[in-house]
Scaffold this active site. Structure first.
Site, PDB file in Angstrom:
ATOM      1  N   ARG A   1       3.227   3.892   5.903  1.00 24.57           N
ATOM      2  CA  ARG A   1       2.259   2.890   5.474  1.00 24.57           C
ATOM      3  C   ARG A   1       1.891   3.174   4.031  1.00 24.57           C
ATOM      4  NH1 ARG A   1      -4.007   2.483   6.374  1.00 24.57           N
ATOM      5  NH2 ARG A   1      -4.322   0.450   5.393  1.00 24.57           N
TER       6      ARG A   1
ATOM      7  N   HIS B   1      -5.507  -2.148  -0.993  1.00 23.47           N
ATOM      8  CA  HIS B   1      -6.226  -0.923  -0.626  1.00 23.47           C
ATOM      9  C   HIS B   1      -7.083  -0.528  -1.836  1.00 23.47           C
ATOM     10  CE1 HIS B   1      -5.992   2.755   2.247  1.00 23.47           C
ATOM     11  NE2 HIS B   1      -6.984   2.995   1.408  1.00 23.47           N
TER      12      HIS B   1
ATOM     13  N   GLU C   1      -9.740  -1.985   5.344  1.00 24.21           N
ATOM     14  CA  GLU C   1     -11.163  -1.699   5.475  1.00 24.21           C
ATOM     15  C   GLU C   1     -12.061  -2.586   4.614  1.00 24.21           C
ATOM     16  OE1 GLU C   1     -11.777   2.488   4.791  1.00 24.21           O
ATOM     17  OE2 GLU C   1     -10.749   3.052   6.624  1.00 24.21           O
TER      18      GLU C   1
ATOM     19  N   ASN D   1      -8.609   2.031  11.655  1.00 26.75           N
ATOM     20  CA  ASN D   1      -8.771   3.348  11.038  1.00 26.75           C
ATOM     21  C   ASN D   1      -9.968   4.021  11.667  1.00 26.75           C
ATOM     22  OD1 ASN D   1      -6.754   2.570   9.306  1.00 26.75           O
ATOM     23  ND2 ASN D   1      -8.033   2.510   7.466  1.00 26.75           N
TER      24      ASN D   1
ATOM     25  N   TYR E   1     -12.166   7.891  11.872  1.00 21.92           N
ATOM     26  CA  TYR E   1     -12.351   9.293  11.482  1.00 21.92           C
ATOM     27  C   TYR E   1     -13.422  10.003  12.299  1.00 21.92           C
ATOM     28  CZ  TYR E   1      -9.254   8.350   7.592  1.00 21.92           C
ATOM     29  OH  TYR E   1      -8.149   8.030   6.862  1.00 21.92           O
TER      30      TYR E   1
ATOM     31  N   GLU F   1      -4.887   4.672  10.388  1.00 21.81           N
ATOM     32  CA  GLU F   1      -5.323   5.903   9.728  1.00 21.81           C
ATOM     33  C   GLU F   1      -6.132   6.729  10.714  1.00 21.81           C
ATOM     34  OE1 GLU F   1      -7.599   5.606   6.053  1.00 21.81           O
ATOM     35  OE2 GLU F   1      -6.279   4.006   5.344  1.00 21.81           O
TER      36      GLU F   1
ATOM     37  N   TRP G   1      -3.345   9.980   8.481  1.00 19.78           N
ATOM     38  CA  TRP G   1      -3.852   9.998   7.116  1.00 19.78           C
ATOM     39  C   TRP G   1      -4.051  11.444   6.748  1.00 19.78           C
ATOM     40  CZ3 TRP G   1      -4.185   6.418   3.378  1.00 19.78           C
ATOM     41  CH2 TRP G   1      -4.756   6.855   2.174  1.00 19.78           C
TER      42      TRP G   1
ATOM     43  N   TRP H   1     -10.871   9.143  -3.676  1.00 22.35           N
ATOM     44  CA  TRP H   1     -11.905   8.229  -4.162  1.00 22.35           C
ATOM     45  C   TRP H   1     -13.038   8.984  -4.856  1.00 22.35           C
ATOM     46  CZ3 TRP H   1      -9.165   4.138  -4.424  1.00 22.35           C
ATOM     47  CH2 TRP H   1      -8.274   3.813  -3.421  1.00 22.35           C
TER      48      TRP H   1
HETATM   49  C1  GBH Z   1     -10.324   5.714   4.550  1.00 19.52           C
HETATM   50  O1  GBH Z   1     -11.607   5.272   4.471  1.00 19.52           O
HETATM   51  C2  GBH Z   1      -9.523   5.115   3.450  1.00 19.52           C
HETATM   52  O2  GBH Z   1      -8.809   3.985   3.880  1.00 19.52           O
HETATM   53  C3  GBH Z   1      -8.644   6.088   2.745  1.00 19.52           C
HETATM   54  O3  GBH Z   1      -8.216   5.542   1.548  1.00 19.52           O
HETATM   55  C4  GBH Z   1      -9.380   7.382   2.565  1.00 19.52           C
HETATM   56  O4  GBH Z   1      -8.687   8.286   1.764  1.00 19.52           O
HETATM   57  C5  GBH Z   1      -9.642   7.956   3.910  1.00 19.52           C
HETATM   58  O5  GBH Z   1     -10.324   7.070   4.708  1.00 19.52           O
HETATM   59  C6  GBH Z   1     -10.426   9.260   3.900  1.00 19.52           C
HETATM   60  O6  GBH Z   1     -11.693   9.067   3.388  1.00 19.52           O
HETATM   61  O7  GBH Z   1     -20.150  10.164   6.640  1.00 19.52           O
HETATM   62  O8  GBH Z   1     -19.893  10.285   9.029  1.00 19.52           O
HETATM   63  O9  GBH Z   1     -20.851   8.369   7.991  1.00 19.52           O
HETATM   64  C7  GBH Z   1     -12.504   5.852   5.355  1.00 19.52           C
HETATM   65  C8  GBH Z   1     -13.823   5.185   5.252  1.00 19.52           C
HETATM   66  C9  GBH Z   1     -16.057   5.072   5.751  1.00 19.52           C
HETATM   67  C10 GBH Z   1     -14.735   6.902   6.663  1.00 19.52           C
HETATM   68  C11 GBH Z   1     -17.245   5.659   6.285  1.00 19.52           C
HETATM   69  C12 GBH Z   1     -15.951   7.489   7.223  1.00 19.52           C
HETATM   70  C13 GBH Z   1     -18.348   7.372   7.338  1.00 19.52           C
HETATM   71  C14 GBH Z   1     -18.338   8.772   7.787  1.00 19.52           C
HETATM   72  N1  GBH Z   1     -14.888   5.770   5.910  1.00 19.52           N
HETATM   73  N2  GBH Z   1     -17.113   6.850   6.939  1.00 19.52           N
HETATM   74  S1  GBH Z   1     -19.921   9.445   7.872  1.00 19.52           S
END
Ligand code: GBH
Length: 468
Positions: A87, A131, A176, A302, A304, A372, A419, A427
């Protein structure tokens, strides 16, 4: 019979469905470099990262992983992982330097080299149109807050579809959109660094219109499946009073994208809230939901980390591990859950909850891809030249087991993209935060497969996760 110390019968592994697609992901601004190479125009991330105080350590993406020149090494690494798909995203200003009209042939050439290299290596290109690296010239005209961007993006999608549509295996219109609108226009931690709820809510609607136009444009020029990637949140209330707030937070992040795309409306829960609902803010015109609701072939997700939400104590003072998120609410980091270098919780079961409780009820039989998932840790190279990133391995294994669980629950998850392929420009965190399966020494551009990369390769080869 040789003695087998580690029996690997099917009882000892979680097998993924035949044809499950394994992948790795990156994004253009985070890896390419070549910031003004061969006719590329400036993007909002070029501007933002060169503005003092915006990115940790003053880092920028001028060189990044130099994938503009080293994409061949990246493809070799993908082959080592054995993945079926890569991707990647397109830099809009590399292809249209001012975002409108004129096409930069050399920009197309670059992506033709990458895409042809992938196809030759037997790796399916999964291409994200956007992106986050908007042409600066479009930001100067209002960016995502200007409704005209829906047409500008449709034009860009048509150019990409014509140029690459014969070799791309799947398209993702936007990455996103919540982050684009919320982090770019509401809290300003990302480019363009604006802090204005009215512009953020406008951006939310225009991103969706742009997405819909891109779907139509891609259909006209490419037979490949088309989807969108959303970063959906799981909000876990820790007290009964926090449950109502958790539902609002999910509507603000999930509902404002899922509902218009799949149900032709904005969430009722936000009715009357002009700073979070584009409908309440008066942005919806006749016919908009027909554009936004263009049928899709898959949803990209995506994920996390989950959020835990609670109520602020009466004294108004957050306790240890709590962050104030509203007039009477806090986010909580429960004791006992690990946190990554990004300060994000590690709670694998939450990706299964997301898929079963939030995604599947909306998408039904539509294929879902995890586009991701990954984690950042304080990686270092040992004296004997290895990166033993055991926490990343644990995170990966935990989340894959949970995705497997969601598949067992009946959610049609068709693939998983780690990812990220490479440590890269994270960023606002610059190069301080590493997410790669491959370690990058940014002084020399040397790439080194981490132990997690080796583990991922063996999972991919087996199409299964060993239980131990
Ligand atoms: C992605 O965004 C992106 O698509 C990518 O480019 C980036 O490198 C990757 O993630 C890693 O950051 O602090 O617990 O509230 C992720 C966007 C938005 C991830 C909000 C986690 C909140 C976590 N995110 N977020 S928290």
């Amino acid at each position: 019979m040789p003695r087998r110390y580690f029996p690997m019968s099917t009882d000892d592994q979680l097998r993924f469905p035949d044809g499950f697609l394994w992948g790795a992901a990156t994004a253009a601004y985070q890896i390419e470099g070549g910031a003004d190479a061969e006719g590329k125009g400036p993007s909002i991330w070029d501007t933002f990262s060169h503005t003092p105080g915006k990115v940790f350590h003053g880092d920028n993406g001028d060189v990044a992983c130099d994938s503009f020149h080293r994409y061949g090494e990246d493809i070799a690494l993908l082959k080592r992982l054995g993945v079926g798909s890569y991707r990647l995203s397109l830099s809009w200003p590399r292809i249209q330097p001012t975002g409108r009209g004129e096409v930069n042939a050399k920009g197309l050439d670059y992506y033709n080299r990458v895409i042809d290299g992938l196809v030759e290596a037997g790796i399916e290109p999964s291409v994200t149109l956007y992106h986050w690296d908007l042409p600066q010239a479009l930001q100067d005209a209002g960016g995502w807050a200007n409704r005209d961007i829906a047409d500008w993006f449709g034009e860009f999608a048509a150019i990409a579809g014509e140029a690459f549509g014969d070799r791309v295996s799947r398209w993702i219109t936007l990455n996103e959109p919540w982050v684009v609108a919320h982090v770019g226009y509401r809290d300003g931690r990302h480019a363009p660094g604006i802090q204005d709820p009215a512009l953020a809510v406008a951006a939310n609607h225009h991103l969706l219109l742009a997405h819909g136009n891109a779907v139509s444009a891609l259909r006209a020029s490419s037979a490949a499946p088309v989807g969108i990637t959303l970063n959906l949140t799981v909000e876990r209330p820790v007290t009964p009073e926090a449950a109502a707030h958790a539902a609002v937070l999910e509507a603000r992040q999930n509902g404002v994208y899922l509902d218009p795309i799949f149900h032709g409306r904005y969430p009722e829960l936000l009715d009357g809230d002009a700073s979070f609902s584009p409908a309440a803010a008066g942005h919806v015109r006749d016919g908009d939901f027909e554009i936004i609701g263009a049928p899709l072939d898959f949803l990209g997700v995506n994920f996390y980390a989950p959020h835990y939400v609670g109520m602020l104590h009466a004294d108004g003072e957050p306790r240890r591990g709590e962050t104030v998120t509203g007039p009477d609410t806090v986010s909580i980091q429960p004791d006992g859950l690990p946190i990554t270098a990004m300060n994000w919780l590690v709670e694998p079961g939450s990706i299964r909850e997301l898929l079963t409780r939030i995604v599947a009820p909306v998408t039904g039989a539509l294929p879902v891809y995890i586009t991701e998932n990954g984690s950042s840790w304080h990686d270092y190279v040992t004296q004997d030249g290895q990166v033993n990133d055991l926490e990343r391995i644990a995170y990966l294994r935990g989340h894959l087991a949970a995705v497997h669980g969601a598949i067992a629950d009946g959610v049609p998850v068709k693939g998983y993209f780690a990812w990220s392929l490479l440590d890269n420009f994270e960023w606002a965190e610059g190069y301080a935060k590493r997410f790669g399966l491959v370690y990058v020494d940014f002084a020399t551009q040397e790439r080194l497969l981490k132990r997690s990369g080796e583990v991922y390769a063996s999972i991919v080869a087996a199409n299964a996760l060993p239980k131990a």
